[in-house]
Design a protein around this motif. Structure first.
Motif, PDB file in Angstrom:
ATOM      1  N   ALA A  59      10.137  -4.469 -20.105  1.00 24.92           N
ATOM      2  CA  ALA A  59      11.450  -4.205 -20.711  1.00 24.92           C
ATOM      3  C   ALA A  59      11.927  -2.785 -20.411  1.00 24.92           C
ATOM      4  N   ALA A  60      10.999  -1.846 -20.265  1.00 23.72           N
ATOM      5  CA  ALA A  60      11.403  -0.451 -20.030  1.00 23.72           C
ATOM      6  C   ALA A  60      11.818  -0.222 -18.570  1.00 23.72           C
ATOM      7  N   GLY A  61      11.594  -1.198 -17.716  1.00 24.55           N
ATOM      8  CA  GLY A  61      12.046  -1.084 -16.318  1.00 24.55           C
ATOM      9  C   GLY A  61      11.139  -0.218 -15.441  1.00 24.55           C
ATOM     10  N   ILE A  62       9.878  -0.051 -15.852  1.00 27.12           N
ATOM     11  CA  ILE A  62       8.982   0.812 -15.058  1.00 27.12           C
ATOM     12  C   ILE A  62       8.624   0.114 -13.736  1.00 27.12           C
ATOM     13  N   THR A  63       8.388  -1.209 -13.791  1.00 28.08           N
ATOM     14  CA  THR A  63       8.023  -1.935 -12.566  1.00 28.08           C
ATOM     15  C   THR A  63       9.203  -1.941 -11.587  1.00 28.08           C
ATOM     16  N   ARG A  64      10.396  -2.023 -12.145  1.00 27.67           N
ATOM     17  CA  ARG A  64      11.595  -1.958 -11.308  1.00 27.67           C
ATOM     18  C   ARG A  64      11.614  -0.614 -10.555  1.00 27.67           C
ATOM     19  N   GLU A  65      11.410   0.467 -11.307  1.00 28.34           N
ATOM     20  CA  GLU A  65      11.374   1.814 -10.716  1.00 28.34           C
ATOM     21  C   GLU A  65      10.275   1.936  -9.653  1.00 28.34           C
ATOM     22  N   PHE A  66       9.114   1.336  -9.972  1.00 28.27           N
ATOM     23  CA  PHE A  66       7.949   1.358  -9.079  1.00 28.27           C
ATOM     24  C   PHE A  66       8.321   0.746  -7.724  1.00 28.27           C
ATOM     25  N   LEU A  73      11.547   0.258  -6.572  1.00 30.48           N
ATOM     26  CA  LEU A  73      12.632   1.042  -5.961  1.00 30.48           C
ATOM     27  C   LEU A  73      12.115   2.357  -5.376  1.00 30.48           C
ATOM     28  N   ASN A  74      11.021   2.848  -5.972  1.00 27.68           N
ATOM     29  CA  ASN A  74      10.485   4.121  -5.489  1.00 27.68           C
ATOM     30  C   ASN A  74      10.072   4.067  -4.016  1.00 27.68           C
ATOM     31  N   LEU A  75       9.724   2.855  -3.556  1.00 29.91           N
ATOM     32  CA  LEU A  75       9.357   2.759  -2.137  1.00 29.91           C
ATOM     33  C   LEU A  75      10.586   2.972  -1.248  1.00 29.91           C
ATOM     34  N   LEU A  76      11.753   2.533  -1.716  1.00 32.63           N
ATOM     35  CA  LEU A  76      12.978   2.820  -0.946  1.00 32.63           C
ATOM     36  C   LEU A  76      13.261   4.331  -0.973  1.00 32.63           C
ATOM     37  N   ARG A  77      13.011   4.907  -2.151  1.00 33.49           N
ATOM     38  CA  ARG A  77      13.205   6.367  -2.275  1.00 33.49           C
ATOM     39  C   ARG A  77      12.278   7.097  -1.297  1.00 33.49           C
ATOM     40  N   ARG A  78      11.037   6.593  -1.185  1.00 30.33           N
ATOM     41  CA  ARG A  78      10.069   7.227  -0.263  1.00 30.33           C
ATOM     42  C   ARG A  78      10.557   7.112   1.184  1.00 30.33           C
ATOM     43  N   ILE A  79      11.121   5.945   1.504  1.00 28.26           N
ATOM     44  CA  ILE A  79      11.645   5.765   2.869  1.00 28.26           C
ATOM     45  C   ILE A  79      12.800   6.750   3.103  1.00 28.26           C
ATOM     46  N   ASN A  80      13.640   6.900   2.102  1.00 29.17           N
ATOM     47  CA  ASN A  80      14.748   7.863   2.242  1.00 29.17           C
ATOM     48  C   ASN A  80      14.221   9.265   2.527  1.00 29.17           C
ATOM     49  N   ARG A  81      13.168   9.624   1.783  1.00 28.75           N
ATOM     50  CA  ARG A  81      12.663  10.997   1.911  1.00 28.75           C
ATOM     51  C   ARG A  81      11.875  11.197   3.209  1.00 28.75           C
ATOM     52  N   LYS A  83       0.844  -1.217   0.000  1.00 30.34           N
ATOM     53  CA  LYS A  83       0.000   0.000   0.000  1.00 30.34           C
ATOM     54  C   LYS A  83       0.870   1.255   0.000  1.00 30.34           C
ATOM     55  N   TYR A  84       2.123   1.129   0.448  1.00 30.37           N
ATOM     56  CA  TYR A  84       2.994   2.312   0.505  1.00 30.37           C
ATOM     57  C   TYR A  84       3.669   2.635  -0.834  1.00 30.37           C
ATOM     58  N   PHE A  85       3.413   1.806  -1.863  1.00 20.98           N
ATOM     59  CA  PHE A  85       3.936   2.138  -3.198  1.00 20.98           C
ATOM     60  C   PHE A  85       3.386   3.479  -3.695  1.00 20.98           C
ATOM     61  N   TYR A  86       2.147   3.796  -3.246  1.00 21.73           N
ATOM     62  CA  TYR A  86       1.389   4.822  -3.959  1.00 21.73           C
ATOM     63  C   TYR A  86       1.530   6.218  -3.366  1.00 21.73           C
ATOM     64  N   ASP A  87       2.760   6.763  -3.404  1.00 20.61           N
ATOM     65  CA  ASP A  87       2.894   8.213  -3.188  1.00 20.61           C
ATOM     66  C   ASP A  87       2.707   8.862  -4.564  1.00 20.61           C
ATOM     67  N   ALA A  88       2.928  10.167  -4.679  1.00 25.38           N
ATOM     68  CA  ALA A  88       2.638  10.826  -5.967  1.00 25.38           C
ATOM     69  C   ALA A  88       3.454  10.196  -7.107  1.00 25.38           C
ATOM     70  N   THR A  89       4.751   9.906  -6.842  1.00 26.37           N
ATOM     71  CA  THR A  89       5.569   9.283  -7.903  1.00 26.37           C
ATOM     72  C   THR A  89       5.092   7.866  -8.166  1.00 26.37           C
ATOM     73  N   GLY A  90       4.747   7.130  -7.103  1.00 28.46           N
ATOM     74  CA  GLY A  90       4.237   5.761  -7.257  1.00 28.46           C
ATOM     75  C   GLY A  90       2.958   5.739  -8.090  1.00 28.46           C
ATOM     76  N   ASP A  91       2.055   6.700  -7.851  1.00 24.68           N
ATOM     77  CA  ASP A  91       0.817   6.789  -8.652  1.00 24.68           C
ATOM     78  C   ASP A  91       1.162   6.968 -10.127  1.00 24.68           C
ATOM     79  N   ARG A  92       2.137   7.851 -10.376  1.00 23.10           N
ATOM     80  CA  ARG A  92       2.522   8.137 -11.772  1.00 23.10           C
ATOM     81  C   ARG A  92       3.159   6.898 -12.408  1.00 23.10           C
ATOM     82  N   LEU A  93       4.011   6.217 -11.639  1.00 18.46           N
ATOM     83  CA  LEU A  93       4.666   5.023 -12.185  1.00 18.46           C
ATOM     84  C   LEU A  93       3.642   3.909 -12.435  1.00 18.46           C
TER      85      LEU A  93
END
Ligand code: AVI
Length: 337
Positions: free
Chosen positions: A216-223, A225-233, A37-47
């Protein structure tokens, strides 16, 4: 494999909220995990929006096709149980799929009340603002919060028959036992003759499934990793995203497609000032399950949770199903035993 975890000491600069507690609990577990459920910050929604548009992620188009082509048939099936009903949607998102059903229901005089429920206040605000312009005559009242709390709230506004939509294979983000428990609880909010339309992704060629979570474009990978980015922030973390690898796996035996992040080296990460998490080389963080079902399992889940399956609506390639269930009368239930 051994990892040492320091206790969370209170850090004044990071608020003590659910996110902080859930992240520390998850990363302190023997099998480390983070809650999807924590995937979905503003960047997560966009991804996630980008994932849905990616060529590999077939789920959204498959379900869109069902709603586009079969909304009339779905409503026809509902009419066997109710002449008119309110439409409630759990996890409404942008409602782009449900709009087809809402439009038909409005035109046919079957429903003129739509109650979307979503965890995001932003999503609900947008729906309340946009839908009346698209479907004049449809009253929209949204609820922001956890599904069952909001169903309690809803009871003050809608007492009549209901069709509940739970689309998008969101149920797949629960383990099967948890999904069954969820359906049982949902059943307690409904009355005899009420209806539930619920979306499940179906078991299929394992490589098609795996590709959907490894585009192949790596969007799910980013999605992920974005949760780690959110934890950092938000929790003053210092995850180095370069040191984690996205690793999805699909087990065709169980139908579980699971995503992990793998630590590429032994490392220590600090959160909230002084909570230290140690990772071994190749240690995994379990991120999410996207459970796939077959029709036997789906019918079983309906019955075990107190519903009766009414009809199944598939896309043309039978990749996905929106299945319609009803709450049977006690007489029917007892008659079946
Ligand atoms: C929201 N949910 C149904 C998506 C799924 O397919 O499990 C979330 C997702 N995660 C990675 N890709 C899509």
């Amino acid at each position: 494999m051994k990892s040492t975890i320091a206790q969370d000491k209170t850090c004044m600069s990071v608020p003590d909220n659910h996110f902080r507690r859930d992240v520390i609990r998850g990363l302190s577990a023997r099998q480390k995990y983070l809650e999807p459920k924590y995937f979905y910050d503003a960047t997560g929604d966009r991804l996630f929006q980008q994932i849905m548009e990616s060529p590999e992620y077939y789920l959204t188009n498959a379900e869109l096709e069902i709603l586009q082509r079969q909304s009339n048939a779905i409503l026809g099936s509902c009419l066997q149980y109710q002449r008119r009903f309110d439409i409630v949607e759990l996890g409404a998102g942008d409602a782009s799929k449900s709009l087809f059903l809402l439009e038909q229901a409005l035109q046919r005089g079957i429903s003129n009340h739509y109650y979307p429920i979503d965890i995001s206040g932003n999503v609900i605000g947008q729906l309340e603002q946009n839908i009346p312009g698209k479907l004049p005559g449809l009253a929209v009242k949204g609820f922001t919060g956890e599904y069952f709390h909001m169903l309690d709230e809803l009871a003050r506004y809608s007492q009549g028959p209901k069709l509940v939509l739970f689309l998008g294979a969101t149920i797949g983000n629960m383990q099967p036992e948890e999904a069954l428990h969820f359906c049982r609880e949902l059943h307690t909010y409904l009355n005899e003759g009420d209806l539930l339309l619920i979306g499940f992704d179906l078991k299929k060629d394992p490589s098609v499934i795996l590709d959907a979570y490894n585009d192949a474009a790596g969007i799910t990978r980013e999605f992920n990793l974005n949760l780690l980015r959110r934890i950092n922030r938000e929790l003053e973390g210092n995850f180095d995203l370069e040191k984690f690898r996205h690793y999805p796996v699909y087990d065709p035996g169980t139908g579980a497609c699971k995503s992990y992040l793998i630590s590429t080296e032994a490392q220590k990460v600090t959160l909230c000032g002084d909570t230290e998490i140690s990772f071994d080389k190749d240690e995994a963080i379990y991120m999410e399950v996207s459970q796939k079902y077959d029709m036997r399992q789906i019918e079983q889940m309906a019955r075990k949770s107190g519903f009766a399956p009414v009809q199944h609506f598939y896309d043309r390639e039978k990749r996905f199903v929106d299945t319609l269930w009803t709450v049977p009368s006690l007489k029917t239930v007892l008659g079946n035993h």
